[in-house]
Design a protein around this motif. Structure first.
Motif, short mmCIF file in Angstrom:
data_model
loop_
_atom_site.label_atom_id
_atom_site.label_comp_id
_atom_site.label_asym_id
_atom_site.label_seq_id
_atom_site.Cartn_x
_atom_site.Cartn_y
_atom_site.Cartn_z
N VAL A 156 21.29 -20.54 -8.54
CA VAL A 156 19.92 -20.14 -7.82
C VAL A 156 19.74 -18.65 -8.24
N PHE A 157 21.11 -18.05 -8.44
CA PHE A 157 20.85 -16.53 -8.80
C PHE A 157 20.45 -16.41 -10.27
N TYR A 211 16.98 -20.64 6.24
CA TYR A 211 17.10 -19.97 5.14
C TYR A 211 16.95 -20.68 3.76
N ILE A 257 22.41 -11.37 -3.03
CA ILE A 257 22.50 -11.57 -4.48
C ILE A 257 21.26 -12.11 -5.21
N ARG A 258 20.48 -12.98 -4.46
CA ARG A 258 19.33 -13.43 -5.15
C ARG A 258 18.40 -12.42 -5.42
N LYS A 295 16.15 -12.86 -8.85
CA LYS A 295 15.49 -14.37 -8.92
C LYS A 295 15.39 -14.68 -7.79
N LYS A 296 14.40 -15.28 -7.68
CA LYS A 296 13.98 -16.07 -6.30
C LYS A 296 14.75 -17.35 -6.28
N GLY A 297 15.14 -17.92 -7.32
CA GLY A 297 15.71 -19.08 -7.44
C GLY A 297 14.66 -20.33 -7.82
N ASP A 298 14.81 -20.88 -8.75
CA ASP A 298 14.00 -22.18 -9.06
C ASP A 298 12.51 -21.57 -9.02
N ASP A 299 12.20 -20.57 -9.68
CA ASP A 299 10.98 -20.07 -9.75
C ASP A 299 9.64 -20.64 -10.54
N THR A 300 10.29 -21.61 -11.16
CA THR A 300 9.61 -22.27 -12.25
C THR A 300 8.34 -22.99 -11.36
N HIS A 301 8.47 -23.34 -10.27
CA HIS A 301 7.29 -24.02 -9.62
C HIS A 301 6.59 -23.24 -8.86
N GLY A 302 7.16 -21.80 -8.64
CA GLY A 302 6.39 -20.97 -7.88
C GLY A 302 6.75 -20.87 -6.44
N GLY A 345 17.96 -18.24 -11.36
CA GLY A 345 16.73 -18.89 -11.51
C GLY A 345 16.55 -20.19 -12.16
N LYS A 346 17.98 -20.92 -11.92
CA LYS A 346 17.97 -22.34 -12.66
C LYS A 346 17.18 -23.14 -11.56
N LYS A 347 16.80 -24.45 -12.24
CA LYS A 347 16.18 -25.48 -11.42
C LYS A 347 16.99 -26.07 -10.59
N HIS A 360 23.87 -14.25 0.50
CA HIS A 360 23.14 -15.15 -0.55
C HIS A 360 21.66 -14.34 -0.83
N THR A 361 21.00 -14.08 0.08
CA THR A 361 19.92 -13.20 -0.14
C THR A 361 20.01 -11.97 -0.96
N ALA A 407 20.07 -10.14 -8.54
CA ALA A 407 20.06 -10.92 -9.50
C ALA A 407 18.43 -10.98 -10.03
#
Lengths: 560, 222
Positions: free
Chosen positions: B95-96, B177, A547-548, A553-560, B98-100, A544-545, A551
């Protein structure tokens, strides 16, 4: 009185004939001076009699039986009592198996058998003049040896080859005592006037020297117990309990509790701990310490949880042959009889004991030996019952023969995991009839004794004849195992076997059936399945890490 | 609807959580030591520490259960399929990109559906499995004599205990994690430290909190 003269004469003749007993050991013939005092200190007794003031004992005694005569003139029942004890009869009918055992009957993995070797072996008999195992021990009431147990002068002893008689006047140089020391003339009057309750040295002079030398046989009974330090034996140490043997082996009418043939592996018949010396019929740890001996805290409770499976001795005797005296662990009779380049019986001393003493590793008379100090015991389930392979019993020579078999069953409720000394041997057997043989080893004047003539054929034939057991005339040597329950040399609590010595892979009880032992097998199926579950979780997380990161993206980074 | 900073983890719940963290770490370390997975501890002291930590955790769980039921918080842990798929898809795919995170924390549901299901499984199956087998393991001598194959019974108990421990170890790995996913590790841990988290409140909820539980609302910076 006629008997007394006869026995005194017999003792003299035997002493003359016997010669040095450890003939193969290079000893300088000498007559020693008597010890100053006993080798163990006992607590002052509470006796109301000072035997040195008895007129009857203030006389010149010329033989052991004469002293006994004086003793039983007051202690009227003592002789009869002793004569009914195993110490005198050397015979024991096993209540469970029905086998007739005792020193007069059994074969062991050491010197073999008493029959045929009487005057040497019966030197440790608690009586005088037993020279034929095919006869019951002498029945005269003066044939009981009171002094060997009750002498407190420390200078009473028995001649190694004297059928129980002490060395008296004119000791022949080279004569040995039952402990292997150079003999001295015993002062019987001094001994008689010193009598008291037995100390460790009284019992020890025979029991510490079984098998022909210090600690040879038992492993947990040696001269180290005369005055042991606390860490060698917490009970017997003068710095500990200063117990004598009879503190635990309580006697009644000269019958002692505690038998090696029918051991009480447990004593669950009372719920209250007994005080030392309090009346009981068995000599177990539990008799005094109860089945829940550890303190009622979280550790103590867990330790108490063990007492239904594990004998006290298993943890509290971390090793036997402690205190600087080695024990024989291996004895190969088959190699006996080698001569050196001068045609003299070969003797090798290749084992150095921790006190620097060189011990024999080969004797032409006895074969090859191995010794051990601080020996880790062998462990097995044991309910206290021991069955012997007697002379007439069929054996299977294709595998090691158990000279004695220890009985035990994990599920019977009365068996415990016990420590044993496992004696490994190689001894003679009848190759046609498949049974162990009796051997005639000692006999300085016979032309059949092995130690005199080095001829197995003759020695076995004579031994079998003495035992009255059928013999085909053909012999070989078979591997043997013999098991000696370990119960002495209890260490202080902080030196007990640590939990992890058993609760670990390749621990002390590895392979012990019938008990679940946490900590011994982390790689069992559950362990493997568990590792796979954890690995799957880790792999998932890592993937998972990855792929992140890939990609970006940290995932849902809109909130920092 | 307004996003407000609300106290979602009261002091007891935070104490419960962090005590549990410490105790579970101790239990894992000592337990796997006892099992023979590592040899950094002596067996005897490891067993003692394991027993004491286990008993402490049981006491904590008794308090927590009492707290959950008296405060009604237990309702937070009822599993629900609603939104489960979205959350699962988010972790597997969104999540990959960058979705909410699809789940919005509301006052009565501080866990997302996947979280709630996981905790339900833990609380109803894995934790009971580990403490019941642990108690049986500890009290073996009280019942051992009354079963026909005591050593086998103990073997079963011990292996179930071990398997539960491995499952919990896997949970801990994933649990830690997932803190890194979404708002980030610090943001995810902070509520369990301070007690406050951002929650979507309806006007009614906001009015109720303002009137009846004002201490749960952090004053808005204006």
């Amino acid at each position: 009185m006629k008997y007394l003269v006869k026995t005194a004469l017999a003792a003299g003749i035997i002493a003359l004939l016997s010669g040095p007993v450890f003939a193969s050991e290079e000893a300088t013939p000498a007559v020693a001076s008597p010890p100053e005092g006993p080798r163990s200190i006992t607590a002052p007794g509470e006796s109301t009699a000072d035997h040195s003031k008895f007129k009857k004992l203030q006389q010149e005694f010329t033989s052991g039986p004469e002293v006994t005569q004086a003793c039983i003139s007051c202690h009227t029942e003592a002789s009869d009592q002793v004569m009914h004890s195993i110490h005198f009869k050397w015979e024991f009918e096993h209540p469970e198996t029905g086998q007739v055992l005792g020193k007069s009957k059994v074969i062991n993995a050491f010197c073999g058998n008493v029959v045929g070797n009487e005057a040497r072996c019966t030197s440790c008999h608690a009586g005088y003049g037993w020279t034929d195992m095919n006869q019951p021990p002498p029945q005269q009431e003066t044939a009981v040896d009171c002094l060997v147990c009750h002498d407190r002068s420390g200078q009473y002893t028995k001649t190694a080859t004297g059928a129980g008689h002490p060395p008296l006047q004119n000791v022949k140089p080279g004569t040995k005592t039952i402990t292997g020391a150079d003999a001295w003339p015993v002062d019987l009057a001094k001994a008689a006037q010193s009598v008291g309750l037995p100390g460790r040295d009284n019992c020890g002079s025979c029991h510490f020297y079984g098998g022909g030398g210090d600690n040879v046989k038992h492993g947990d009974l040696s001269s180290a117990l005369y005055m042991p330090s606390r860490d060698v034996d917490v009970h017997m140490s003068p710095d500990g309990g200063n117990f004598t043997c009879s503190t635990c082996h309580v006697s009644e009418k000269h019958q002692w509790s505690g038998s090696r043939y029918a051991v009480n592996a447990v004593d669950p018949h009372h719920d209250k701990p007994l005080k030392p010396g309090e009346r009981r019929d068995v000599a177990t740890c539990e008799s005094c310490h109860s089945e829940t001996p550890h303190p009622a805290n979280i550790m103590g409770m867990k330790l108490n949880d063990h007492t239904d499976k594990v004998a006290c001795q298993t943890c509290h005797i971390p090793a036997f042959a402690r205190g600087g005296v080695a024990t024989k662990t291996f004895w190969d009779w088959s190699t006996a009889g080698k001569m050196d380049e001068n045609g003299k019986p070969l003797v090798l001393h290749d084992y150095t004991q921790s006190d620097g003493q060189e011990l024999h590793t080969y004797l032409a008379t006895k074969g090859d030996f191995e010794w051990g100090e601080d020996v880790k015991p062998y462990y097995a389930w044991f309910d206290g019952q021991v069955r012997y392979t007697l002379g007439g019993d069929k054996i299977d020579p294709s595998k090691p023969v158990d000279v004695n078999q220890i009985k035990g069953d994990p599920n019977d409720g009365s068996s415990r995991i016990w420590p044993f000394k496992k004696m490994i041997g190689k001894q003679a057997y009848d190759t046609k009839l498949d049974h162990l043989v009796y051997t005639h080893v000692w006999g300085p004047t016979t032309d059949t004794a092995f130690w005199t003539n080095y001829d197995w054929g003759k020695a076995i034939e004579a031994g079998m004849k003495a035992a009255g057991v059928e013999y085909s005339g053909e012999f070989g040597f078979v591997d043997t195992h013999m098991y000696w329950p370990i119960t002495h040399m209890v260490a202080p609590a902080d030196e007990a076997v640590k939990c992890g010595m058993c609760h670990s892979e390749n621990g002390r009880l590895e392979g012990m059936a019938g008990v679940f032992l946490p900590g011994t097998d982390s790689m069992n199926w559950t362990g493997i399945l568990g590792r796979l579950i954890v690995l799957a979780a880790l792999a998932g997380v890592l993937l998972h890490t990855a792929i992140r990161i890939f990609a970006g993206k940290k995932g849902d980074d809109t909130h920092g | 609807m307004a996003k407000r900073c609300v106290k979602v983890y009261p002091r007891f719940e935070r104490l419960w959580h962090w005590s549990q963290v410490v105790l579970i770490v101790v239990l894992m370390f000592t337990g796997f030591g006892i099992n023979g997975l590592h040899h950094t501890l002596h067996f005897g002291p490891a067993v003692m520490l394991h027993t004491i930590a286990a008993l402490a955790l049981l006491v904590l769980w008794i308090f927590a259960t009492f707290w959950l039921f008296t405060t009604g918080t237990w309702r937070q842990f009822i599993p629900s399929m609603e939104g489960m798929m979205q959350v699962a898809l988010f972790y597997a795919w969104g999540v990959f990109q960058g979705k909410k995170h699809p789940y919005k924390k509301v006052l009565l549901r501080k866990h997302n559906p996947l979280q709630a299901a996981t905790y339900f499984g833990l609380k109803w199956f894995v934790f009971p499995a580990i403490w019941s087998t642990g108690l049986l393991y500890l009290t073996y001598n009280w019942w051992g004599a009354s079963v026909s194959e005591p050593s086998f019974a103990l073997w079963v108990v011990a292996n179930l205990h071990l398997l539960s421990a491995y499952v919990i170890a896997a949970f801990v790995i994933v649990h830690v994690y997932l803190l890194t996913v979404g708002h980030g590790f610090r943001a995810h841990v902070r509520p369990m430290v301070t007690g406050y988290d951002e929650v979507e409140l309806t006007a009614e909820e906001e009015a109720y909190l303002a009137a009846d539980e004002p201490w749960r609302l952090k004053p808005q910076k204006s």
